[in-house]
Design a protein around this motif. Structure first.
Motif, PDB file in Angstrom:
ATOM      1  N   HIS A 165      13.069  17.204 -14.180  1.00  0.00           N
ATOM      2  CA  HIS A 165      12.661  17.604 -12.932  1.00  0.00           C
ATOM      3  C   HIS A 165      13.229  16.545 -11.851  1.00  0.00           C
ATOM      4  CE1 HIS A 165      10.177  18.508  -9.250  1.00  0.00           C
ATOM      5  NE2 HIS A 165      10.262  19.712  -9.826  1.00  0.00           N
ATOM      6  N   PRO A 166      13.400  16.826 -10.572  1.00  0.00           N
ATOM      7  CA  PRO A 166      13.919  15.797  -9.939  1.00  0.00           C
ATOM      8  C   PRO A 166      12.907  14.748  -9.505  1.00  0.00           C
ATOM      9  CG  PRO A 166      14.513  17.765  -8.696  1.00  0.00           C
ATOM     10  CD  PRO A 166      13.712  17.910  -9.961  1.00  0.00           C
ATOM     11  N   VAL A 167      11.618  14.740  -9.744  1.00  0.00           N
ATOM     12  CA  VAL A 167      10.469  13.895  -9.605  1.00  0.00           C
ATOM     13  C   VAL A 167      10.865  12.560 -10.443  1.00  0.00           C
ATOM     14  CG1 VAL A 167       8.922  14.681 -11.290  1.00  0.00           C
ATOM     15  CG2 VAL A 167       8.163  13.398  -9.420  1.00  0.00           C
ATOM     16  N   LYS A 168      11.622  12.852 -11.779  1.00  0.00           N
ATOM     17  CA  LYS A 168      11.875  11.469 -12.428  1.00  0.00           C
ATOM     18  C   LYS A 168      12.633  10.867 -11.726  1.00  0.00           C
ATOM     19  CE  LYS A 168      13.829  10.130 -16.770  1.00  0.00           C
ATOM     20  NZ  LYS A 168      14.627  10.316 -17.875  1.00  0.00           N
ATOM     21  N   GLN A 169      13.746  11.258 -11.123  1.00  0.00           N
ATOM     22  CA  GLN A 169      14.751  10.408 -10.301  1.00  0.00           C
ATOM     23  C   GLN A 169      14.040   9.516  -9.228  1.00  0.00           C
ATOM     24  OE1 GLN A 169      15.664  13.614 -10.901  1.00  0.00           O
ATOM     25  NE2 GLN A 169      17.279  12.932 -12.439  1.00  0.00           N
ATOM     26  N   GLU A 170      13.160  10.317  -8.698  1.00  0.00           N
ATOM     27  CA  GLU A 170      12.294   9.892  -7.432  1.00  0.00           C
ATOM     28  C   GLU A 170      11.362   8.749  -7.899  1.00  0.00           C
ATOM     29  OE1 GLU A 170      10.796   9.639  -3.479  1.00  0.00           O
ATOM     30  OE2 GLU A 170      12.565  10.478  -4.375  1.00  0.00           O
ATOM     31  N   LEU A 171      10.637   8.903  -8.962  1.00  0.00           N
ATOM     32  CA  LEU A 171      10.092   7.740  -9.581  1.00  0.00           C
ATOM     33  C   LEU A 171      10.817   6.623 -10.066  1.00  0.00           C
ATOM     34  CD1 LEU A 171       7.525   9.796 -11.864  1.00  0.00           C
ATOM     35  CD2 LEU A 171       6.687   8.246 -10.071  1.00  0.00           C
TER      36      LEU A 171
ATOM     37  N   ILE B 121      11.573   4.746  -6.654  1.00  0.00           N
ATOM     38  CA  ILE B 121      10.314   4.051  -6.096  1.00  0.00           C
ATOM     39  C   ILE B 121      10.160   2.891  -7.174  1.00  0.00           C
ATOM     40  CG2 ILE B 121       7.785   4.277  -5.853  1.00  0.00           C
ATOM     41  CD1 ILE B 121       8.242   7.233  -5.415  1.00  0.00           C
ATOM     42  N   ARG B 122      10.172   3.050  -8.400  1.00  0.00           N
ATOM     43  CA  ARG B 122      10.262   1.792  -9.202  1.00  0.00           C
ATOM     44  C   ARG B 122      11.265   0.486  -8.814  1.00  0.00           C
ATOM     45  NH1 ARG B 122      10.776   4.230 -14.373  1.00  0.00           N
ATOM     46  NH2 ARG B 122       8.659   4.751 -14.206  1.00  0.00           N
ATOM     47  N   THR B 123      12.433   1.011  -8.670  1.00  0.00           N
ATOM     48  CA  THR B 123      13.457  -0.081  -8.097  1.00  0.00           C
ATOM     49  C   THR B 123      13.075  -0.800  -6.836  1.00  0.00           C
ATOM     50  OG1 THR B 123      14.847   1.545  -6.825  1.00  0.00           O
ATOM     51  CG2 THR B 123      15.414   1.108  -9.184  1.00  0.00           C
ATOM     52  N   TYR B 124      12.024   0.040  -5.885  1.00  0.00           N
ATOM     53  CA  TYR B 124      11.684  -0.437  -4.681  1.00  0.00           C
ATOM     54  C   TYR B 124      10.525  -1.610  -4.997  1.00  0.00           C
ATOM     55  CZ  TYR B 124      14.625   2.227  -1.764  1.00  0.00           C
ATOM     56  OH  TYR B 124      15.659   3.053  -0.907  1.00  0.00           O
ATOM     57  N   ILE B 125       9.824  -0.957  -5.970  1.00  0.00           N
ATOM     58  CA  ILE B 125       8.600  -1.946  -6.226  1.00  0.00           C
ATOM     59  C   ILE B 125       9.205  -3.503  -6.828  1.00  0.00           C
ATOM     60  CG2 ILE B 125       6.749  -2.106  -7.947  1.00  0.00           C
ATOM     61  CD1 ILE B 125       6.093   0.913  -7.589  1.00  0.00           C
TER      62      ILE B 125
ATOM     63  N   LEU C 127       0.790  -1.067  -0.003  1.00  0.00           N
ATOM     64  CA  LEU C 127      -0.212   0.108  -0.117  1.00  0.00           C
ATOM     65  C   LEU C 127       1.160   1.452   0.110  1.00  0.00           C
ATOM     66  CD1 LEU C 127      -2.799   1.402   0.167  1.00  0.00           C
ATOM     67  CD2 LEU C 127      -2.534   1.157   2.579  1.00  0.00           C
ATOM     68  N   ASP C 128       1.920   1.342   0.761  1.00  0.00           N
ATOM     69  CA  ASP C 128       2.790   2.519   0.942  1.00  0.00           C
ATOM     70  C   ASP C 128       3.572   2.853  -0.522  1.00  0.00           C
ATOM     71  OD1 ASP C 128       2.094   2.933   3.373  1.00  0.00           O
ATOM     72  OD2 ASP C 128       4.195   2.134   4.300  1.00  0.00           O
ATOM     73  N   LEU C 129       4.075   1.600  -1.077  1.00  0.00           N
ATOM     74  CA  LEU C 129       4.424   1.678  -2.364  1.00  0.00           C
ATOM     75  C   LEU C 129       3.585   2.157  -3.224  1.00  0.00           C
ATOM     76  CD1 LEU C 129       6.788  -1.564  -2.395  1.00  0.00           C
ATOM     77  CD2 LEU C 129       7.509   0.915  -2.559  1.00  0.00           C
ATOM     78  N   VAL C 130       2.443   1.724  -3.626  1.00  0.00           N
ATOM     79  CA  VAL C 130       1.521   2.182  -4.434  1.00  0.00           C
ATOM     80  C   VAL C 130       1.151   3.371  -4.447  1.00  0.00           C
ATOM     81  CG1 VAL C 130      -1.021   1.702  -5.650  1.00  0.00           C
ATOM     82  CG2 VAL C 130       0.695  -0.165  -5.062  1.00  0.00           C
ATOM     83  N   SER C 131       1.051   4.136  -2.703  1.00  0.00           N
ATOM     84  CA  SER C 131       0.531   5.377  -2.708  1.00  0.00           C
ATOM     85  C   SER C 131       1.582   6.367  -3.178  1.00  0.00           C
ATOM     86  CB  SER C 131       0.226   5.209  -1.268  1.00  0.00           C
ATOM     87  OG  SER C 131      -0.849   4.698  -0.762  1.00  0.00           O
ATOM     88  N   VAL C 132       2.967   6.157  -2.728  1.00  0.00           N
ATOM     89  CA  VAL C 132       3.985   6.911  -3.142  1.00  0.00           C
ATOM     90  C   VAL C 132       4.061   7.028  -4.577  1.00  0.00           C
ATOM     91  CG1 VAL C 132       6.491   7.191  -3.064  1.00  0.00           C
ATOM     92  CG2 VAL C 132       5.326   6.614  -0.853  1.00  0.00           C
ATOM     93  N   TYR C 133       4.136   5.906  -5.203  1.00  0.00           N
ATOM     94  CA  TYR C 133       4.187   5.875  -6.848  1.00  0.00           C
ATOM     95  C   TYR C 133       3.092   6.768  -7.394  1.00  0.00           C
ATOM     96  CZ  TYR C 133       5.560   4.586 -11.395  1.00  0.00           C
ATOM     97  OH  TYR C 133       5.753   4.595 -12.768  1.00  0.00           O
ATOM     98  N   THR C 134       1.932   6.427  -6.910  1.00  0.00           N
ATOM     99  CA  THR C 134       0.593   7.323  -7.355  1.00  0.00           C
ATOM    100  C   THR C 134       0.735   8.817  -7.324  1.00  0.00           C
ATOM    101  OG1 THR C 134      -0.708   5.469  -6.896  1.00  0.00           O
ATOM    102  CG2 THR C 134      -1.769   7.457  -7.334  1.00  0.00           C
ATOM    103  N   LEU C 135       1.458   9.075  -5.900  1.00  0.00           N
ATOM    104  CA  LEU C 135       1.466  10.496  -5.487  1.00  0.00           C
ATOM    105  C   LEU C 135       2.621  11.340  -6.480  1.00  0.00           C
ATOM    106  CD1 LEU C 135       0.693  12.747  -3.824  1.00  0.00           C
ATOM    107  CD2 LEU C 135       2.466  12.250  -2.179  1.00  0.00           C
ATOM    108  N   ASN C 136       3.633  10.678  -6.916  1.00  0.00           N
ATOM    109  CA  ASN C 136       4.704  11.147  -7.542  1.00  0.00           C
ATOM    110  C   ASN C 136       4.249  11.223  -9.154  1.00  0.00           C
ATOM    111  OD1 ASN C 136       7.310  11.736  -6.096  1.00  0.00           O
ATOM    112  ND2 ASN C 136       6.583   9.897  -5.110  1.00  0.00           N
TER     113      ASN C 136
END
Length: 139
Positions: free
Chosen positions: A77-83, A86-90, A51-60
């Motif tokens: 934008h730095p949001v690309k690195q954040e996505l 998160i994708r690697t964590y998923i 749930l946390d991973l899906v929520s963070v990915y959706t928000l970003n």
């Protein structure tokens, strides 16, 4: 006089609705806790992590769309690195949760396989030529 009437006298009538809502909330919390206690801890943590991973990915992802609607290139934008992070964590999470699909190593089979596949140098020293070498006389 009934028991409800005696309880009504213990507190002001103005807060009766608030107390009834509080009691209802406590009942729903109690039901939720019973549900959580019926599930194993590892399964519960797995669901929370998912749930946390899906929520963070959706928000970003939503922020990515917001940047695009504002005329900002989200690829810079730095949001690309954040996505990406998160994708690697998923993928890491999916790898851990799919243990049943992962290949399993049979230690005994593997040790027999390696032992039989190894080259044994002693075996080659027993093969000697029965004919004498050229240039040498046999006595």
């Amino acid at each position: 006089m009934s028991e409800d009437d005696s309880n009504m006298e213990d507190y002001p009538t103005e807060i009766h609705d608030h107390l009834a809502a509080f009691e209802k909330s406590l009942g729903s919390v109690d039901e939720m806790l019973k549900t959580m206690m019926s599930v194993s801890r590892s399964e519960l943590l797995q669901k929370v992590a998912k749930l946390d991973l899906v929520s963070v990915y959706t928000l970003n992802s939503m922020f990515w769309v917001y940047l695009a609607t504002q005329g900002i290139n989200p690829k810079e934008h730095p949001v690309k690195q954040e996505l990406e992070r998160i994708r690697t964590y998923i993928f890491f999470f999916l790898e851990i949760t799919d243990k049943k699909k992962a290949a399993k190593l049979d230690i005994f089979f593997f040790s027999r396989f390696v032992k039989n596949a190894l080259w044994e140098p002693k075996a080659f020293f027993f093969f000697t030529s029965k004919t004498p070498a050229k240039g040498k006389k046999r006595q």
